[in-house]
Structure formats: structure tokens, C-alpha cells
Design a protein around this motif. Structure first.
Motif, PDB file in Angstrom:
ATOM      1  N   HIS A  71      84.448  76.105  43.238  1.00  0.00           N
ATOM      2  CA  HIS A  71      83.331  75.229  42.887  1.00  0.00           C
ATOM      3  C   HIS A  71      83.294  74.996  41.378  1.00  0.00           C
ATOM      4  O   HIS A  71      83.688  75.858  40.600  1.00  0.00           O
ATOM      5  CB  HIS A  71      82.000  75.834  43.341  1.00  0.00           C
ATOM      6  CG  HIS A  71      81.875  75.921  44.819  1.00  0.00           C
ATOM      7  ND1 HIS A  71      82.516  76.882  45.561  1.00  0.00           N
ATOM      8  CD2 HIS A  71      81.176  75.162  45.705  1.00  0.00           C
ATOM      9  CE1 HIS A  71      82.220  76.721  46.839  1.00  0.00           C
ATOM     10  NE2 HIS A  71      81.410  75.690  46.952  1.00  0.00           N
ATOM     11  N   VAL A  72      82.790  73.815  41.004  1.00  0.00           N
ATOM     12  CA  VAL A  72      82.672  73.461  39.588  1.00  0.00           C
ATOM     13  C   VAL A  72      81.232  73.013  39.329  1.00  0.00           C
ATOM     14  O   VAL A  72      80.680  72.208  40.074  1.00  0.00           O
ATOM     15  CB  VAL A  72      83.646  72.313  39.223  1.00  0.00           C
ATOM     16  CG1 VAL A  72      83.480  71.915  37.773  1.00  0.00           C
ATOM     17  CG2 VAL A  72      85.081  72.718  39.514  1.00  0.00           C
ATOM     18  N   TYR A  73      80.629  73.519  38.255  1.00  0.00           N
ATOM     19  CA  TYR A  73      79.291  73.104  37.861  1.00  0.00           C
ATOM     20  C   TYR A  73      79.426  72.245  36.621  1.00  0.00           C
ATOM     21  O   TYR A  73      79.926  72.702  35.585  1.00  0.00           O
ATOM     22  CB  TYR A  73      78.416  74.327  37.591  1.00  0.00           C
ATOM     23  CG  TYR A  73      77.015  73.988  37.146  1.00  0.00           C
ATOM     24  CD1 TYR A  73      76.128  73.372  38.014  1.00  0.00           C
ATOM     25  CD2 TYR A  73      76.588  74.279  35.859  1.00  0.00           C
ATOM     26  CE1 TYR A  73      74.846  73.057  37.623  1.00  0.00           C
ATOM     27  CE2 TYR A  73      75.305  73.965  35.454  1.00  0.00           C
ATOM     28  CZ  TYR A  73      74.442  73.354  36.335  1.00  0.00           C
ATOM     29  OH  TYR A  73      73.168  73.045  35.939  1.00  0.00           O
ATOM     30  N   ASP A  74      79.015  70.978  36.684  1.00  0.00           N
ATOM     31  CA  ASP A  74      79.168  70.057  35.560  1.00  0.00           C
ATOM     32  C   ASP A  74      77.888  69.877  34.756  1.00  0.00           C
ATOM     33  O   ASP A  74      77.758  68.951  33.976  1.00  0.00           O
ATOM     34  CB  ASP A  74      79.692  68.700  36.041  1.00  0.00           C
ATOM     35  CG  ASP A  74      78.717  67.981  36.960  1.00  0.00           C
ATOM     36  OD1 ASP A  74      77.596  68.486  37.159  1.00  0.00           O
ATOM     37  OD2 ASP A  74      79.078  66.910  37.466  1.00  0.00           O
ATOM     38  N   GLY A  75      76.904  70.739  34.950  1.00  0.00           N
ATOM     39  CA  GLY A  75      75.660  70.660  34.207  1.00  0.00           C
ATOM     40  C   GLY A  75      74.537  70.044  35.007  1.00  0.00           C
ATOM     41  O   GLY A  75      73.372  70.284  34.726  1.00  0.00           O
ATOM     42  N   SER A  76      74.874  69.215  35.984  1.00  0.00           N
ATOM     43  CA  SER A  76      73.821  68.600  36.790  1.00  0.00           C
ATOM     44  C   SER A  76      73.981  68.881  38.276  1.00  0.00           C
ATOM     45  O   SER A  76      73.010  68.845  39.014  1.00  0.00           O
ATOM     46  CB  SER A  76      73.799  67.090  36.554  1.00  0.00           C
ATOM     47  OG  SER A  76      75.030  66.526  36.954  1.00  0.00           O
ATOM     48  N   ARG A  77      75.204  69.146  38.717  1.00  0.00           N
ATOM     49  CA  ARG A  77      75.420  69.442  40.131  1.00  0.00           C
ATOM     50  C   ARG A  77      76.667  70.292  40.318  1.00  0.00           C
ATOM     51  O   ARG A  77      77.522  70.360  39.436  1.00  0.00           O
ATOM     52  CB  ARG A  77      75.510  68.162  40.962  1.00  0.00           C
ATOM     53  CG  ARG A  77      76.736  67.346  40.677  1.00  0.00           C
ATOM     54  CD  ARG A  77      76.694  66.006  41.426  1.00  0.00           C
ATOM     55  NE  ARG A  77      78.045  65.466  41.433  1.00  0.00           N
ATOM     56  CZ  ARG A  77      78.768  65.284  42.519  1.00  0.00           C
ATOM     57  NH1 ARG A  77      78.263  65.567  43.692  1.00  0.00           N
ATOM     58  NH2 ARG A  77      79.981  64.803  42.451  1.00  0.00           N
ATOM     59  N   ILE A  78      76.718  70.916  41.469  1.00  0.00           N
ATOM     60  CA  ILE A  78      77.864  71.755  41.810  1.00  0.00           C
ATOM     61  C   ILE A  78      78.744  70.978  42.778  1.00  0.00           C
ATOM     62  O   ILE A  78      78.262  70.437  43.774  1.00  0.00           O
ATOM     63  CB  ILE A  78      77.420  73.079  42.472  1.00  0.00           C
ATOM     64  CG1 ILE A  78      76.572  73.883  41.491  1.00  0.00           C
ATOM     65  CG2 ILE A  78      78.622  73.886  42.931  1.00  0.00           C
ATOM     66  CD1 ILE A  78      75.966  75.138  42.093  1.00  0.00           C
ATOM     67  N   THR A  79      80.015  70.894  42.467  1.00  0.00           N
ATOM     68  CA  THR A  79      80.957  70.227  43.363  1.00  0.00           C
ATOM     69  C   THR A  79      82.063  71.205  43.716  1.00  0.00           C
ATOM     70  O   THR A  79      82.364  72.126  42.964  1.00  0.00           O
ATOM     71  CB  THR A  79      81.592  68.977  42.701  1.00  0.00           C
ATOM     72  OG1 THR A  79      82.199  69.385  41.476  1.00  0.00           O
ATOM     73  CG2 THR A  79      80.545  67.929  42.421  1.00  0.00           C
ATOM     74  N   ASN A  81      86.085  72.026  44.556  1.00  0.00           N
ATOM     75  CA  ASN A  81      87.388  71.522  44.103  1.00  0.00           C
ATOM     76  C   ASN A  81      87.958  70.545  45.125  1.00  0.00           C
ATOM     77  O   ASN A  81      88.724  69.663  44.777  1.00  0.00           O
ATOM     78  CB  ASN A  81      88.355  72.686  43.871  1.00  0.00           C
ATOM     79  CG  ASN A  81      88.003  73.453  42.608  1.00  0.00           C
ATOM     80  OD1 ASN A  81      87.348  72.921  41.714  1.00  0.00           O
ATOM     81  ND2 ASN A  81      88.434  74.686  42.537  1.00  0.00           N
ATOM     82  N   LEU A  84      86.747  67.141  44.241  1.00  0.00           N
ATOM     83  CA  LEU A  84      87.385  66.632  43.015  1.00  0.00           C
ATOM     84  C   LEU A  84      88.789  66.139  43.278  1.00  0.00           C
ATOM     85  O   LEU A  84      89.282  65.270  42.566  1.00  0.00           O
ATOM     86  CB  LEU A  84      87.417  67.741  41.954  1.00  0.00           C
ATOM     87  CG  LEU A  84      86.051  68.223  41.454  1.00  0.00           C
ATOM     88  CD1 LEU A  84      86.252  69.402  40.505  1.00  0.00           C
ATOM     89  CD2 LEU A  84      85.316  67.098  40.743  1.00  0.00           C
TER      90      LEU A  84
END
Length: 86
Positions: A71-79, A81, A84
Motif C-alpha cells: 500500500h502507498v499513502y500519498d497524503g490524502s488517500r491510501i492506494t 500497489n 498503481l
């Protein structure tokens, strides 16, 4: 205090015993350890709940590693991989 005096080495003056007892906040074990110059500490056995907590912490750490890989957290939501790579 009577316990400490009874178990203290005979060659140490009573005033020194009292001062050491006060220095250790009336803790009998710490006072006797200093009076007898005991350096080695006895390892404390883990309680049932400490063992359970260690096990849970291990699971938490492993799950955290797994989530960080997938998982990646971009500051506003978690997505994930997977999202992506689309």
C-alpha cells in the motif's frame, strides 16, 4: 528498617546502613544489594501478559511490513500497489 539492620554486614556502621536505606527510598532489596556489594541482577521472568503483548507486537510489526509493501499513502488517500500498476 529492622530487616535491613538484621541482614546487613556486621562491619558496616549503623549510620551508614540508615543513609544507604534512605538513599534507596526504603527499598530493602536495593539497600541490601549495595551493602553486600552485589552487582549481578537476576533476570525477571516474563508474565503471561508480557508474553502475549510480545506476540501481539510481533504480529503488528509483520502486518505493518506487509502493508507498507502493498500500500502507498500519498497524503490524502491510501492506494494499493495493484491500483498503481494499472
Amino acid at each position: 528498617m529492622d530487616e535491613v539492620i538484621a541482614q546487613a554486614p556486621a562491619h558496616i556502621p549503623l549510620d551508614d546502613v540508615k543513609n544507604i536505606f534512605e538513599k534507596h527510598n526504603h527499598n530493602v532489596i536495593d539497600t541490601l544489594a549495595e551493602l553486600w556489594d552485589i552487582k549481578e541482577t537476576v533476570p525477571k521472568e516474563k508474565t503471561k501478559w508480557e508474553t502475549i503483548r510480545d506476540t501481539c507486537d510481533t504480529f503488528d510489526n509483520e502486518m505493518s511490513k506487509c502493508i507498507k509493501k502493498t500500500h502507498v499513502y500519498d497524503g490524502s488517500r491510501i492506494t494499493t500497489n495493484i491500483e498503481l500498476n494499472k
